[in-house]
Every structure is written in structure tokens, then in C-alpha cells.
Design an enzyme around this catalytic site. Sequence first.
Site, PDB file in Angstrom:
ATOM      1  N   GLU A   1      -4.365  19.264  -0.397  1.00 12.27           N
ATOM      2  CA  GLU A   1      -4.804  18.122  -1.195  1.00 12.27           C
ATOM      3  C   GLU A   1      -4.265  18.093  -2.623  1.00 12.27           C
ATOM      4  O   GLU A   1      -4.100  17.019  -3.199  1.00 12.27           O
ATOM      5  CB  GLU A   1      -6.345  18.083  -1.225  1.00 12.27           C
ATOM      6  CG  GLU A   1      -6.986  17.820   0.121  1.00 12.27           C
ATOM      7  CD  GLU A   1      -6.620  16.459   0.684  1.00 12.27           C
ATOM      8  OE1 GLU A   1      -6.490  15.510  -0.101  1.00 12.27           O
ATOM      9  OE2 GLU A   1      -6.439  16.364   1.922  1.00 12.27           O
TER      10      GLU A   1
ATOM     11  N   SER B   1     -70.905  23.924  19.413  1.00  9.00           N
ATOM     12  CA  SER B   1     -71.460  25.231  19.051  1.00  9.00           C
ATOM     13  C   SER B   1     -70.621  26.028  18.072  1.00  9.00           C
ATOM     14  O   SER B   1     -71.023  27.116  17.658  1.00  9.00           O
ATOM     15  CB  SER B   1     -71.686  26.069  20.319  1.00  9.00           C
ATOM     16  OG  SER B   1     -72.653  25.472  21.138  1.00  9.00           O
TER      17      SER B   1
END
Length: 793
Positions: free
Chosen positions: A203, A480
Site C-alpha cells: 500500500e 414453600s
Amino acid sequence: MTTKKKSNKAENPVTSKQGKSVIKSQKTWLRRITIIGAKLAVTLFFTLAIFTIYLDAKVQQTFEGQRWQVPAQVYGQIESLTIGEQLNLNHLAKSLKLNGYKKVRTVTASGQYAQSAHRIIIYRRSFAFPQTDIVSSANATQLTIDVSAGKINQLFIDDVPVTSLQLEPILLARLVPNNKEDRILTALEKTPTLLLDTLLLIEDREFYHHQGISPLGILRALYNNIIAGRTVQGGSTLTQQLVKNMFLTQERTLTRKVKEAIMAIIIEVRYSKDQLLEAYINEVYLGQHYANGIYGFGLAAKFYFGTTLEELNSAQIALLVAQVKGPSYYDPWRNPTRAKERRDLVLRLMFEENFLTVEEFKQRVSSPLSIRKDRRFKAQEYPAYLQLVKQELNQLLPSVQQKNGIRVFTGFSHLSQQFLEQTVANQLTTLEKKYKQTDLQAAMIVTDINSAEIRAVVGDRKAGYAGFNRAINAKRPIGSLIKPAIYLAALERYEQFNFATLLADEPITLTNGVDTSNKQGEQAEKAWQPKNYDGKYRHQVPLIDGLVNSLNIPTINLGMALGLDNVAKAIHLFGFDEDIVMRPSMLLGAINMSPLQINQLYLSLANQGYAEQAHTINIITSNKGETLWQYQASNAQVISTNAAYLIDYALTQVAKTGTARSLTWRLKNNDVAGKTGTSNDLRDSWFVGYDNQHLVTTWLGKDDNKPTGLTGSSGALVLFSDFIKKQGVMNKTRIKPEAIATTLFEEKTGHAVSDECDNTKAYPAISAGITVKEGCLKEKVDERSWFEKLFSD
């Protein structure tokens, strides 16, 4: 002659005047043009200067501020191993596989492990651990763990003996911000050198030599592309690409090009080349994952190959660099041939620059693309758990701070979650067949008792379901499960109550709120006649039997004796922060709670009376490793040590002789504690159980609230048992406090006695509240005949 000359002289003044006039006119226009040009130049200069100042400010604001909205990375448990601890090597190997480690014969690279009968060697990946008591290297490290008789007896880090070490946590999710940009920030020094060299080769070869723009570079790229017959090199510098990606749009106009050139020069002047290169490797666009863009090489490595940057080979690096040219055009899933050609071209250029040997080049250029089979990242696999994480995160940090690439470390156990999901999937199907039910749903939560870290969550019977989370949002009658709070409130009053205290078990009628069915519209109290589950009455029972056998009538009598206000205070003390309607039916669990709330309620019971807040998040750090938040234990003791021991003893008896006694054969006599819960008409099946390490809260029911046909013991308990067997039971051990003594009590009177009589039973009790009587109860003998007894009043 004289006359002719005079006539010439007469014409010259006119010509001279005209010439002077032309010259003067030319000078005037020239002066005007010069002035206008100067003015335009000055105007252009100032305009350009102001524009440059504006662009400079824009560059600084973005580059020195928050450059990106970076996803928050959510990690699971950082598992610490210490010599002497119990460890199942097979479980550890399974966790490593879930974290992407590969099993090999000989460990040579990070991300690998090798296992034998008593040893496991792990090449741990590099990982920046947060600050903890155990100092761990951020670099890739070889760990050796030796186990004997199920316990760790030796630990090594790079062949150096240590007493403890840490394992790399699993990445659970990346919480992508609203802009749909996903990236993994990567420091320049953590980026492979081969990747950087290849990037610059393809690049921008002159990156470290130009000042932002490179006319020679543009000409060189043009020449190379003509020679190659295709585009092999870009003309823009990396700096220009960075400017375009970070600050500008993709429009192709002269104005944008001017902006790009000016900003490229500005950014080159203000920042170092290394800073720009690091920004580029994190900013460059490298693909698209449905709505989310893939930015930076760190995430691209995960996206294309499912691995980290440091584990990439040269062919994979070449493919990533090839994507810079055009991620859509060279998409390896859609255009594999085109992508391979571009990759091979990059490999050839790497070879020509001596980045690769001949052998490596031949091997790599002939290799397949080796990308992930499916381009789709896995959806968030544990949405129920992550929903809790997000809730906590929103309470701890503002949304803006959450987008700065923070790292969130949780208590999540991948292994526990797998076991939990397997249990729900398998057992619900079995229960539906056995009890001829359909549409059963479940919610389960696993919490580490000592740290209060939530390890795993299931909010639906379908693993990975991202919809309604029943673990958090399904509030159902708890039945319970409320009873331990009532009995604990009594045991704290040790001068009045102990396990042998007799409770009445006879039919009772109570008023329970307002009877809304009164046709006269009068406010009348509604009569309530509760019963025991089996419909039987025992006249009177010891207090411990009321809890162990989950008897309703003795529990109601105990709760009314204590006072509803005192019972509500006990429930709130354990961590339930919502209002409670004061009516007798609350004593049998006519209170709606979510599994998460129940989990919190029981955590202090399992944790010897200490009320820690159950949580998912332990530490939050910035992307630089700074600690932003860390969980701090409160160490708040809400239950006395003595009462905590007694209630734990009772809940252990529940699992041995009470409503959960099936655990004795389901778990082969391993020691656990727990409590069953069932709501009216068998609509909700609950079980909360715990061993020495984990608290497990389980709910079964139906979304339409229809009966399930399951009690707490026939439904939810089955899931608890299956999970805890998979997880491995850590037998309960509890040290008896000095104030507790095993005491003999007469069963018929509830009195503590010194001699072992015919009808006595031993219970642990708080000595300070016990008055021991000498001798035993002598019952009066009825000497009447049977005939006299038959006709007596």
C-alpha cells in the site's frame, strides 16, 4: 523639402499622444489585474489558512479525543488454579476446547494444549489480564498443571514452579455500538511484523519517507500497474487512506481531494509515523458482517479465520492485506477465485522482497484460503446471561463510556452453562413424557456461594433463546421456598425457639384479606382454611419437622406467633427489596418472585449468613488496562453465625430425610442442602439447592400458568440433581460454632433433658437459650379398665 519635413513634424504629436494613451491604458489594466490578483491571492491565502485551521481543529478533536466507538468486550470467568484445589482435567480440557484451544500431541504454539492422565500442558495465548491478586504475564505462556487424586499438586509457568496461575477467559460477546462499526483495538507493538511489512509493501512503500502525499508514489504506482496489466499497487499514501476513512466521506470530488491532501499534511506534521500506522491498522475497512462493518486487522483476523493476529500464518496475512484493495470485490466467500489470485499476488511480492523463503512461498501459494466455513459470526450464544451483564453495566457506567473499548470481566463459567443447557434440554423432555405434559418451561441460575458471582443462567428451555428471560422477568408464587425465612426468624430468638419446640398441627381458620365475592358489596374478611400438602394433621410436631417436611399448618402457627411484620423484615433482610402484602397466606409463599430474586434470598442462607449481592460483573477496565470499576464484597452479616448454622443443618436434613430425600439416591449420598417449593394446583415447581460451592435455583412452569402436574421434588429437584452431578458435587462441610451444642430433647414436651430417655432426640441448639431439666418425663398411668375408658366422658 523643408515644407515636407514640417508636415511630418505636424503629424508626430498626434501619433505620440495616441501611443502614450495606449501605453497608459495598458499600464492601468496591468495595475488593476495585479491589484485584483494580489487581492485574490491574499483572500485565497487567508481562506486557505482559515480552512486549514478548521481542518487542523477537526483532526485534533478526532485524533486526540475518542477516535472510535469501540464495542465493549465481555469476558467470562478468569479461572485461577491453586495448588491443593480439586480439579477435573477432563472438565478443564472441555473448557479449553470451548475457548478455541486445539488438542495436540506436543505443544508448540499459543492456542494449543496437550493432555495425559495426570497432566495438562497449555500454551496460553497472550492476554492482558486485569489487576488481580495473582500477577500474570500478558505474553503467550506455557502452563503445566499436574493432578494427583483429583487435586492439583504442581503448577508451572514456563517450567518455573508456582503456587497459582490464571487461565485466559473466554470472550462472550462484543457489544457493538449504534454506528455498527466493530473492531478490536490492536497496539502497534502487538501487531505481527510480517503484517506491517506486507502492508507497507503493497500500500505505501515510502510511508516512512513522505510527508503525507507522494507525487512520485502516484507515478510509480501508475507505472507498476501498467507493467503488471492490473492494479497491483495503490497511488494514495496510507496517510491519505487514513484521512479518507477517519475524517471524510467516499465521494469523488475535487473538494474532497483537496481536503484529503491538506489533512494528510496536517496529520503528518502533528503525529508520528508510528501513531499514524497504529491508527491505520485499527481504522481500515476490511469487510462487512451483515449490518456491521469490519474495521481493523484485529477483528478481521477473527472474522476471516476465527483466530487472533498473532496466530496468523503468512498466507492469511497476505489475504488480509489483499482485502484492503476491495473487501467486497475480493470477498473470499463470494469470490474465492478472485480472492485467491489477489492473495497469491501479494505472496509473490512478499517473496520477491525476501519476506518468505522459497519453500514457504511454494507451500503458501498452493494452500487453500482456509477461511471460516460460515461468514456469519455466531450470534450471542448466552443471551440470558448477557442480559444480566447489560443491566449491571448500565448501572455502573454511562453509555458514552461503554463505547470506549472497555473490557468487562464477569464470573461466567462456560462449562457450567453447557451443563445447565444440557440439563434443561434433556430433563424437560423426559418429564413431559413421564407426566404427560406439554410446553414446560424452565429457568435456572448457578451462583458461586463464596464470591456471589453468577456462573450461568438459563431463561428458556431452548439454548441460546434471546426472547423472554424467565430467570429475570418471570415472577411467580414461590410456595414453600419462603419457609426457611420464617424458621430462621424463629431460631434467631433462641431463648424462645429451638428445633425441639413443639408447633401445633391442627385444622385452623384464618382471615386472609377481603372477600371480594360478597354480593352485598360489603367489606367482609375472607375465611382461609389452609391444609398440609398430604391433608393430614399430626396434633403437634417439633419445629425442625415443620421445615424439613414442609408442613403448612405448623409453619403458619409459627409465623403468626412471630408476627407478619417480623417475617417480612426477615425476608427484606435477605435481599428482597419489594413491598410485601401483609396477610397470612404470605407464610405459604403467596408472594411473587423471579428466580433471580429467589437466588438472592437463598444466597445469604448458603453463605453462612453473609448477604453479598449476586452479580455477573467483577471488573471493568479501559482499553489501556485502567480499572474503571471493581466489585467490592460488603461482608455484611445479616444472620447470626449460630442461626445460620442451624438453618443450614435443617436444609441439609431436607435433602436427607425431608421433601428432597430422593437426593440421597440421586446423588449417591453426597451432602447437599436445599428446599422444595410448590405453588397452588401444581402450577410452579421450585427447588433451590446448594453444595459447598454452588447455589442452584430452579423453576419449572408454563407460560400460560396452567398446572404442570409437578411438585418441587418431582420437577425442579430433578433438574438440580442432573446438573450438580454433571458439575461435580462439592460435599458440604460446615464447622459447628462453639455456642452450638448437640442437646437431648424430649419429643413429647420439647424440653431439654440430661438423661437419654425412651422418647428423646438429639438436635443442635444454641446453649445459651437451653435450660436442661434433670430426669425424664414420667407419664401418668391410666389404671382404668377398657370398659371404664369406653364409657367415660
